[in-house]
Design a protein around this motif. Structure first.
Motif, mmCIF file in Angstrom:
data_model
loop_
_atom_site.group_PDB
_atom_site.id
_atom_site.type_symbol
_atom_site.label_atom_id
_atom_site.label_comp_id
_atom_site.label_asym_id
_atom_site.label_seq_id
_atom_site.Cartn_x
_atom_site.Cartn_y
_atom_site.Cartn_z
ATOM 1 N N LYS A 84 42.007 48.351 29.817
ATOM 2 C CA LYS A 84 41.423 47.016 29.174
ATOM 3 C C LYS A 84 42.277 45.830 29.292
ATOM 4 N N ARG A 87 41.462 44.357 32.994
ATOM 5 C CA ARG A 87 40.246 43.427 32.921
ATOM 6 C C ARG A 87 40.573 41.946 32.244
ATOM 7 N N ARG A 88 41.155 41.742 31.110
ATOM 8 C CA ARG A 88 41.592 40.740 30.439
ATOM 9 C C ARG A 88 42.366 39.873 31.444
ATOM 10 N N LEU B 364 33.888 43.041 29.784
ATOM 11 C CA LEU B 364 35.097 43.566 28.995
ATOM 12 C C LEU B 364 34.715 44.561 28.157
#
Lengths: 168, 380
Positions: A84, A87-88, B364
């Protein structure tokens, strides 16, 4: 206080995960490995909890670089937090690029708990890179608003003296 | 299954035909309620209205250029938990796309909704509509539609909201039924097209005569999209130049008073509690003096750039460009332009387009084991 651009002392904010990179930093410390003092470590439980706003705040407060560092893929203590985070970081790099902040100022690395030596090397490398990139002071929230601040900043970058918005 | 049909228009009054269509949906018990822009009693302003009684169907105007808010929020509100009935929701294409985003963010459920969307020729900002002379009733709508259709492409219509001048989505691909205006002779019929299985079933149940889409229709849509896309690209270039670094962004946002109206109006900014209204930003009084001492001077209110940048990071991947942020800004900051321009970078980065399809997970909310290797490590 630095007296030339080459002596520029960058500030690097590093969000490090409790289980891997922070442990590696601890290991580097107990092994008495030297690494630059420019790094401000912020221990988080997982890179997956680093909200994009933490990174934006760091830059707006005048950080020259931000590092997010955690467990290698597959090793996350919480299964998938590092995916995650990746992706950020991708998202933030798009955002930073739009606002002319070099995307290289935001780094993501995987440093495992036993990689004390690698931790010290990565910190050295990052600080060297930031010195080459130069100050990022123009992005500061407070500095951006006021013309005299901007003028001072331009002068500061030109002459290599202290950049306003940065603690002495 | 027929996919294209028409609804007869009486006395050349295609706007009143929406009342007939709505009433028919309720009378045939095909739906239990309508959610549609509707004139309130004695008021020449449309607001989304939830109607159950066929007798109460009066003054529906899904084509009104008045666009007071993005109705996706209300569609989500009506479907987040089982609503106990089927609702036909009349929404603009940008409302449909925002609703698609909300569904993917688990804020709504399309199962109990029939989404009906007319070709969108654009809308006007609240301040434009409020200051328009005369009544803003169906005659206002009719004049607007007439002008929009005859101007060739809506980009030439000065009164349009900035978001609509650059909108390349005049039709709603994700609706169940669409109502065609572009390339259609509106004097005697409304064109109704089914875009989903559910929409097809509804069309059959309405027992409308089938027809073929007029051959000029796809050409008219293409022409409008071409003109809007050109305007959009010019807007992107201008906004990039105006906001290309944080100093310029500060100029761009100079009049922001941190009212957060843009966040309230944004259909996809869905958090119940926004971090900017929590104690995190309730700084101790001494903090301000501390900052001012350290910096020499600070702008009050503080955290303005931080707020907008955080919102760009949090929701730009879901931005559908509806323009309600600009519409809500008391100081007329061109926020839609900023959001769409940054959203272009962030959505393209993930090969994503907000509102395009229900099957594409928000960037996200998903991840893969092997991806974006270029953002990891110390190389360039």
């Amino acid at each position: 206080m630095p007296d030339s651009v080459t002596d520029f002392d960058p500030t690097l904010i590093a969000f490090v995960c409790n289980w891997c990179t922070y442990t590696a930093a601890d290991l580097a410390g107990t092994a008495r490995l030297a690494y630059p003092q420019n790094v401000r470590l912020i221990r988080v439980m997982c890179t997956g909890m680093v909200d994009p706003q933490f990174v934006l705040k760091a830059f707006l407060e005048g950080a020259d670089g931000v590092l997010i560092s955690g467990c290698h893929p597959g090793d996350c203590h919480y299964i998938n937090g590092n995916y995650k985070a990746r992706r950020r970081v991708k998202l933030l790099r798009e955002l930073l690029t739009h606002f002319s902040i070099a995307p290289q100022r935001l780094r993501l690395t995987w440093i495992g708990a036993s990689d004390g030596i690698q931790f010290a090397e990565v910190m050295q490398r990052l600080v060297n890179d930031l010195k080459a990139l130069g100050p990022q002071g123009v992005a500061s929230e407070h500095a951006s608003w006021r013309p005299q601040n901007r003028r001072l900043q331009r002068d500061a970058i030109g002459s290599g003296s202290e950049v306003i918005g940065r603690k002495p | 299954m027929k996919t294209t049909a028409y609804f007869s228009v009486e006395d050349n009054d295609y706007l009143s035909a929406f009342d007939s269509l709505g009433r028919r949906l309720l009378e045939l018990a095909l739906v239990d309620a309508l959610l549609a822009p509707c004139y309130q009693a004695e008021c020449d302003w449309v607001m989304p209205t939830l109607i159950c009684d066929p007798e109460a169907v009066c003054g529906l105007d899904p084509l009104s250029p008045i666009y007071p808010l993005n109705g996706a929020r209300h569609a989500a509100r009506l479907s987040r938990t089982p609503p106990g009935g089927r609702v036909a929701a009349f929404m603009r294409p940008c409302e449909v796309r925002a609703f698609v985003e909300l569904v993917k963010l688990k804020q709504g459920d399309p199962a109990s909704l029939f989404i009906i969307s007319a070709d969108c020729l654009g809308a006007v900002e609240n301040r434009t509509a409020r200051t328009a002379g005369g009544r803003r009733d169906r005659s206002y709508t009719a004049t607007f539609i007439q002008e929009a259709l005859t101007s060739g492409d809506s980009g030439e219509l000065e009164m349009l909201a900035p978001a609509c001048k650059v909108c390349e989505h005049p039709t709603a691909e994700m609706a169940d039924l669409t109502i065609g205006l572009l390339g259609v002779d509106l004097d005697n019929r409304l064109l109704v097209e089914a875009r989903s299985e559910k929409g097809g079933a509804l069309l059959n149940a309405l027992a409308l005569p089938s027809t073929e889409a007029p051959k000029d229709r796809s050409k008219a849509i293409e022409k409008l999209i071409r003109a809007r896309t050109a305007a959009r690209d010019a807007m992107f270039a201008a906004t990039r130049a105006a906001t290309g670094d944080l100093s310029r962004l500060a100029d761009y946002l100079a009049t922001c008073v941190n009212c957060y109206n843009c966040r309230v109006a944004c259909p996809v900014c869905y958090c119940r509690t926004c971090v900017f209204t929590t104690d995190v930003f309730d700084h101790p009084s001494a903090q301000y003096l501390g900052w001012a001492r350290r910096r020499g001077a600070i702008r009050m209110p503080t955290d303005t750039l931080f707020y907008h940048l955080t919102r760009l990071a949090h929701v730009s991947t879901a931005c559908v460009g509806c323009g309600q942020c600009s519409n809500a800004c008391p100081n007329e900051i061109p926020l839609m332009e900023l959001f769409r321009t940054v959203a272009l970078c962030t959505q393209t980065g993930f090969d994503y387009e907000a509102g395009r399809h229900l099957d594409e997970p928000p960037p996200l909310s998903t991840f893969a084991a092997e991806e974006f290797a270029d953002v990891v490590g110390l190389g360039d």
